[in-house]
Design a protein around this motif. Structure first.
Motif, PDB file in Angstrom:
ATOM      1  N   GLU A 226       0.835  -1.195   0.000  1.00  0.00           N
ATOM      2  CA  GLU A 226       0.000   0.000   0.000  1.00  0.00           C
ATOM      3  C   GLU A 226       0.871   1.245   0.000  1.00  0.00           C
ATOM      4  N   PRO A 227       0.534   2.249  -0.809  1.00  0.00           N
ATOM      5  CA  PRO A 227       1.346   3.469  -0.876  1.00  0.00           C
ATOM      6  C   PRO A 227       1.083   4.371   0.324  1.00  0.00           C
ATOM      7  N   SER A 228       2.000   5.298   0.558  1.00  0.00           N
ATOM      8  CA  SER A 228       1.832   6.284   1.625  1.00  0.00           C
ATOM      9  C   SER A 228       1.736   7.703   1.073  1.00  0.00           C
ATOM     10  N   ALA A 229       1.917   7.863  -0.235  1.00  0.00           N
ATOM     11  CA  ALA A 229       1.824   9.184  -0.866  1.00  0.00           C
ATOM     12  C   ALA A 229       1.237   9.026  -2.259  1.00  0.00           C
ATOM     13  N   ALA A 230       0.665  10.107  -2.787  1.00  0.00           N
ATOM     14  CA  ALA A 230       0.017  10.064  -4.101  1.00  0.00           C
ATOM     15  C   ALA A 230       0.215  11.397  -4.808  1.00  0.00           C
ATOM     16  N   ILE A 231       0.014  11.387  -6.125  1.00  0.00           N
ATOM     17  CA  ILE A 231       0.076  12.587  -6.947  1.00  0.00           C
ATOM     18  C   ILE A 231      -1.202  12.662  -7.765  1.00  0.00           C
ATOM     19  N   LEU A 232      -1.806  13.838  -7.840  1.00  0.00           N
ATOM     20  CA  LEU A 232      -3.037  14.049  -8.607  1.00  0.00           C
ATOM     21  C   LEU A 232      -2.759  14.891  -9.843  1.00  0.00           C
ATOM     22  N   ASP A 233      -3.507  14.626 -10.905  1.00  0.00           N
ATOM     23  CA  ASP A 233      -3.458  15.461 -12.101  1.00  0.00           C
ATOM     24  C   ASP A 233      -4.640  15.083 -12.985  1.00  0.00           C
ATOM     25  N   SER A 234      -4.847  15.860 -14.044  1.00  0.00           N
ATOM     26  CA  SER A 234      -5.945  15.584 -14.971  1.00  0.00           C
ATOM     27  C   SER A 234      -5.447  15.752 -16.398  1.00  0.00           C
ATOM     28  N   GLN A 235      -6.183  15.156 -17.314  1.00  0.00           N
ATOM     29  CA  GLN A 235      -5.852  15.233 -18.742  1.00  0.00           C
ATOM     30  C   GLN A 235      -7.144  15.311 -19.542  1.00  0.00           C
ATOM     31  N   THR A 236      -7.229  16.291 -20.423  1.00  0.00           N
ATOM     32  CA  THR A 236      -8.392  16.444 -21.293  1.00  0.00           C
ATOM     33  C   THR A 236      -8.139  15.714 -22.606  1.00  0.00           C
ATOM     34  N   VAL A 237      -9.121  14.938 -23.047  1.00  0.00           N
ATOM     35  CA  VAL A 237      -9.003  14.199 -24.308  1.00  0.00           C
ATOM     36  C   VAL A 237     -10.225  14.494 -25.172  1.00  0.00           C
TER      37      VAL A 237
ATOM     38  N   ASP B 238       0.547   6.527  -7.447  1.00  0.00           N
ATOM     39  CA  ASP B 238       1.534   6.461  -6.366  1.00  0.00           C
ATOM     40  C   ASP B 238       2.870   7.001  -6.877  1.00  0.00           C
ATOM     41  N   THR B 239       3.909   6.920  -6.068  1.00  0.00           N
ATOM     42  CA  THR B 239       5.199   7.485  -6.455  1.00  0.00           C
ATOM     43  C   THR B 239       5.906   6.661  -7.529  1.00  0.00           C
ATOM     44  N   CYS B 240       5.357   5.478  -7.837  1.00  0.00           N
ATOM     45  CA  CYS B 240       5.875   4.677  -8.960  1.00  0.00           C
ATOM     46  C   CYS B 240       5.139   5.008 -10.260  1.00  0.00           C
ATOM     47  N   GLY B 241       4.082   5.801 -10.180  1.00  0.00           N
ATOM     48  CA  GLY B 241       3.280   6.104 -11.353  1.00  0.00           C
ATOM     49  C   GLY B 241       2.149   5.124 -11.580  1.00  0.00           C
ATOM     50  N   LEU B 242       1.892   4.243 -10.623  1.00  0.00           N
ATOM     51  CA  LEU B 242       0.831   3.247 -10.766  1.00  0.00           C
ATOM     52  C   LEU B 242      -0.504   3.845 -10.338  1.00  0.00           C
ATOM     53  N   LEU B 243      -1.543   3.498 -11.086  1.00  0.00           N
ATOM     54  CA  LEU B 243      -2.856   4.100 -10.891  1.00  0.00           C
ATOM     55  C   LEU B 243      -3.483   3.674  -9.565  1.00  0.00           C
ATOM     56  N   LEU B 244      -3.974   4.668  -8.820  1.00  0.00           N
ATOM     57  CA  LEU B 244      -4.702   4.416  -7.575  1.00  0.00           C
ATOM     58  C   LEU B 244      -6.191   4.664  -7.747  1.00  0.00           C
ATOM     59  N   ALA B 245      -6.555   5.718  -8.461  1.00  0.00           N
ATOM     60  CA  ALA B 245      -7.961   6.056  -8.663  1.00  0.00           C
ATOM     61  C   ALA B 245      -8.095   6.828  -9.965  1.00  0.00           C
TER      62      ALA B 245
END
Length: 228
Positions: free
Chosen positions: A47-58, A87-94
């Motif tokens: 389980e990760p302890s940190a995350a990064i959020l962002d969005s992309q328009t398509v 997560d910090t590896c770039g793997l999708l969480l949500a």
């Protein structure tokens, strides 16, 4: 997708079965299981302890209803928007799919709620300047520290920012699949499922690299079988 579809039962492109896996949670369990196995294989906790959020328009295809598309004034695109947490590896969480007109801060609130609900170890979340204000305050109510990664002082043009490059790389992984370059789906949850499938492909390939035996070990195994 072509390789997976080739092993599916005789259906129309395998889509009925894929839809069933999406509805009954099979896809979600498979995706999350692969993510945990890959994190363990790379020497991290499941389980990760940190995350990064962002969005992309398509861009949205003709099959996308007017009710779920919108116009992104910043990107000058009419389509849909993918809000993701990695997560910090770039793997999708949500992942959340909305109309392109939905602001990042609104999609960010939904992602923060999902992180706080489904990932109990996550305590730190990095976001860009578009998430400042509301999401930072909302994250605090959920027990999350939301840190805004602002552009460098005097920055002109594109520059790689710490942590931000991780989620940008994830978007490039997702866009490798033809089905996810644009939004072709009639329902938002179907496009979100296609994003998960794109990440399933990425994770299975990375896991395969962790399980490929070296030439030396292969030679020793062959010699042992021959009695040398």
């Amino acid at each position: 997708m072509a390789g997976i579809a080739g092993r599916l039962p005789a259906m129309v492109d395998g889509l009925p079965l894929l839809r069933k896996w999406d509805r009954d949670g099979t896809l979600n369990r498979m995706h999350n299981g692969l993510r945990e196995r890959l994190r363990l294989a790379e020497g991290r906790q499941a389980e990760p302890s940190a995350a990064i959020l962002d969005s992309q328009t398509v861009r949205a295809a003709e099959t996308v209803a007017k009710s779920r598309r919108g116009y992104d004034g910043g990107k000058k695109l009419n389509g849909t928007k993918r809000h993701i947490a990695v997560d910090t590896c770039g793997l999708l969480l949500a992942v959340l799919v909305s109309a392109a007109s939905v602001q990042d801060r609104d999609g960010g609130r939904a992602l923060l709620w999902a992180l706080a609900t489904c990932f109990r170890r996550v305590r730190l979340v990095w976001v860009d300047g578009a998430y400042g204000g509301g999401p930072v305050t909302y994250g605090a109510t959920l027990g999350l520290v939301v840190q805004v990664l602002a552009k460098l002082a005097g920055q002109i043009g594109f520059k790689i920012l710490p942590r931000r490059w991780v989620v940008e790389r994830t978007f490039s992984w997702i866009n490798r699949c033809r089905r996810t370059v644009h939004d072709y789906e009639r329902r938002s949850e179907h496009h979100a499922a296609m994003v998960q499938w794109a990440m399933v492909i990425v994770m299975t390939r990375r896991l395969a690299r962790h399980h490929v035996p070296s030439r030396t070990s292969s030679a020793l195994t062959t010699a042992a079988r021959r009695g040398y």
